[in-house]
Design a protein around this motif. Structure first.
Motif, short mmCIF file in Angstrom:
data_model
loop_
_atom_site.label_atom_id
_atom_site.label_comp_id
_atom_site.label_asym_id
_atom_site.label_seq_id
_atom_site.Cartn_x
_atom_site.Cartn_y
_atom_site.Cartn_z
N ASP A 1 -4.76 7.76 -5.47
CA ASP A 1 -3.93 8.25 -4.61
C ASP A 1 -2.32 8.77 -5.22
O ASP A 1 -1.68 9.59 -4.57
CB ASP A 1 -3.59 7.56 -3.36
CG ASP A 1 -4.76 7.45 -2.35
OD1 ASP A 1 -5.55 8.58 -2.52
OD2 ASP A 1 -5.02 6.66 -1.72
N TYR A 2 -2.23 8.40 -6.31
CA TYR A 2 -0.91 8.50 -7.10
C TYR A 2 -1.09 9.34 -8.34
O TYR A 2 -0.23 9.66 -8.90
CB TYR A 2 -0.24 7.08 -7.54
CG TYR A 2 0.54 6.37 -6.32
CD1 TYR A 2 1.64 6.77 -5.92
CD2 TYR A 2 -0.40 5.63 -5.73
CE1 TYR A 2 2.19 6.09 -4.92
CE2 TYR A 2 0.09 4.57 -4.98
CZ TYR A 2 1.62 5.05 -4.20
OH TYR A 2 1.96 4.46 -3.17
N ALA B 1 -1.04 6.26 -12.87
CA ALA B 1 -2.19 6.06 -11.97
C ALA B 1 -3.30 5.60 -12.87
O ALA B 1 -4.10 4.79 -12.16
CB ALA B 1 -2.34 7.52 -11.24
N ARG C 1 -5.79 3.31 -3.82
CA ARG C 1 -4.27 3.32 -3.37
C ARG C 1 -3.42 3.23 -4.48
O ARG C 1 -2.40 3.94 -4.29
CB ARG C 1 -4.07 2.52 -2.32
CG ARG C 1 -4.74 2.51 -0.86
CD ARG C 1 -4.40 3.74 -0.23
NE ARG C 1 -2.92 3.63 0.21
CZ ARG C 1 -1.90 4.48 -0.06
NH1 ARG C 1 -2.10 5.46 -0.95
NH2 ARG C 1 -0.70 4.21 0.33
N ASN C 2 -3.58 2.55 -5.21
CA ASN C 2 -2.70 2.29 -6.44
C ASN C 2 -2.91 2.98 -7.67
O ASN C 2 -2.30 3.26 -8.57
CB ASN C 2 -2.51 1.01 -6.82
CG ASN C 2 -2.02 -0.17 -5.73
OD1 ASN C 2 -1.24 0.32 -4.83
ND2 ASN C 2 -2.40 -1.34 -5.78
N ASP D 1 0.83 12.61 -8.64
CA ASP D 1 2.43 12.52 -8.76
C ASP D 1 2.69 11.85 -10.20
O ASP D 1 3.87 12.63 -10.84
CB ASP D 1 2.81 11.31 -7.73
CG ASP D 1 2.86 11.86 -6.17
OD1 ASP D 1 2.87 13.03 -6.17
OD2 ASP D 1 2.67 11.07 -5.31
N ASN D 2 1.86 10.91 -10.76
CA ASN D 2 1.96 10.15 -12.08
C ASN D 2 0.73 9.94 -12.72
O ASN D 2 0.15 8.68 -12.63
CB ASN D 2 3.05 9.33 -12.05
CG ASN D 2 3.55 8.86 -13.33
OD1 ASN D 2 2.94 8.84 -14.44
ND2 ASN D 2 4.82 8.37 -13.51
#
Length: 294
Positions: A215-216, A224, A211-212, A219-220
């Motif tokens: 899943d990112y 991530a 999740r941290n 975006d970044n």
């Protein structure tokens, strides 16, 4: 709450559906009888059992089912008695991407069962019907629990408790894989460690890594990857508490290739301590860690 990313999909807007999208492979070449009809029937019945049983009270749409697979390697058949091993794998999608990340990859060598062609396979949580049903139900709940834990911190605990009930019921009938005497890589040990307060860091890693981190990634990717590196450091505490613990082995059997590929390409992040830590907590994966570029 379950699957925070897609929570809105579970609001009861459609009919209830089963949780798993499970494929089954039966390999019976070692028996010299791989063309027997019973193996084809077994494959069909196991596929239907895993995919058509309602394991939880959650509402899943078809596209939301958990992708998983069972590869059963039958080494011997004697009448209705089968000796085998079972490889269990599962994965889940990464948010905002087409990538699916492996969640579970486990080879259970303590798998024997009785099966008569066309016998009904039905799961009753309160009774032991057969070792075959108990093993499959155990892994269904373990798969669901690990998937849930990758979306919500400690989200898998209710499903690991369901699996524990299966362990408790099964070990009253058979011992192979179900008891404390079954060794350090058994179903009993897997379930015990997943629920043990001594390994709470595993739940933290499972959640934070996905999740941290993953899943990112869309975006970044730099942040991530850094978040994933930080989450992996939690294995150091597990190592200090119990070196070479079972859950670390299960995690890195599943994730070693992914971790190596992730940190050997893309934006560079500060991982000066990561490789040495990985070599310490998962030394059997050293060939993977050698791929990581510092």
């Amino acid at each position: 709450m379950y699957k925070l990313v897609v929570l809105f999909l579970f609001c009861g807007l459609g009919l209830s559906a089963q949780e798993l999208n499970c494929s089954v492979i039966i390999n019976a070449e070692q028996t010299g009888q791989s063309n027997l009809q019973v193996f084809r029937t077994l494959k069909t019945e196991l596929t239907e059992f895993m995919n058509n049983t309602t394991w939880t009270n959650l509402n899943f749409k078809q596209q939301e089912r958990i992708d998983c697979s069972l590869v059963i390697l039958v080494s011997n058949i004697d009448s209705d008695s089968f000796t085998a091993s079972i490889q269990v794998q599962s994965s889940r999608p990464v948010y905002n991407s087409t990538y699916s990340t492996p969640i579970f990859n486990f080879n259970d060598k303590q798998f024997s069962f009785r099966y008569t062609e066309f016998q009904p396979l039905n799961y009753n949580p309160n009774t032991f019907d057969s070792n075959l049903i108990s093993v499959l139900a155990f892994y269904a709940y373990t798969i669901i629990g690990l998937d849930a834990g990758s979306y919500e911190l400690n989200g898998g605990e209710p499903y690991f408790e369901e699996a524990k009930q299966i362990v408790n019921t099964a070990q009253q009938q058979v011992s192979d894989g179900w008891s404390a005497q079954s060794g350090t890589q058994s179903r009993f040990r897997l379930n015990q460690d997943l629920l043990s307060p001594n390994f709470r860091e595993f739940s933290d890693v499972l959640y934070a890594y996905h999740r941290n981190g993953l899943d990112y990634m869309a975006d970044n990717p730099r942040e991530a990857k850094q978040g994933i590196a930080v989450s992996l450091e939690l294995f150091n505490q597990m190592y200090l508490n119990r070196p070479n613990n079972f859950l670390s082995r299960v995690f890195f059997d599943t994730k070693a290739d992914e971790i190596a590929k992730m940190f050997s390409s893309g934006p560079q992040v500060n991982i000066s301590n990561l490789v040495s830590m990985l070599n310490k907590v998962a030394p059997t994966k050293s060939s993977s860690w050698q791929q990581i570029k510092l």
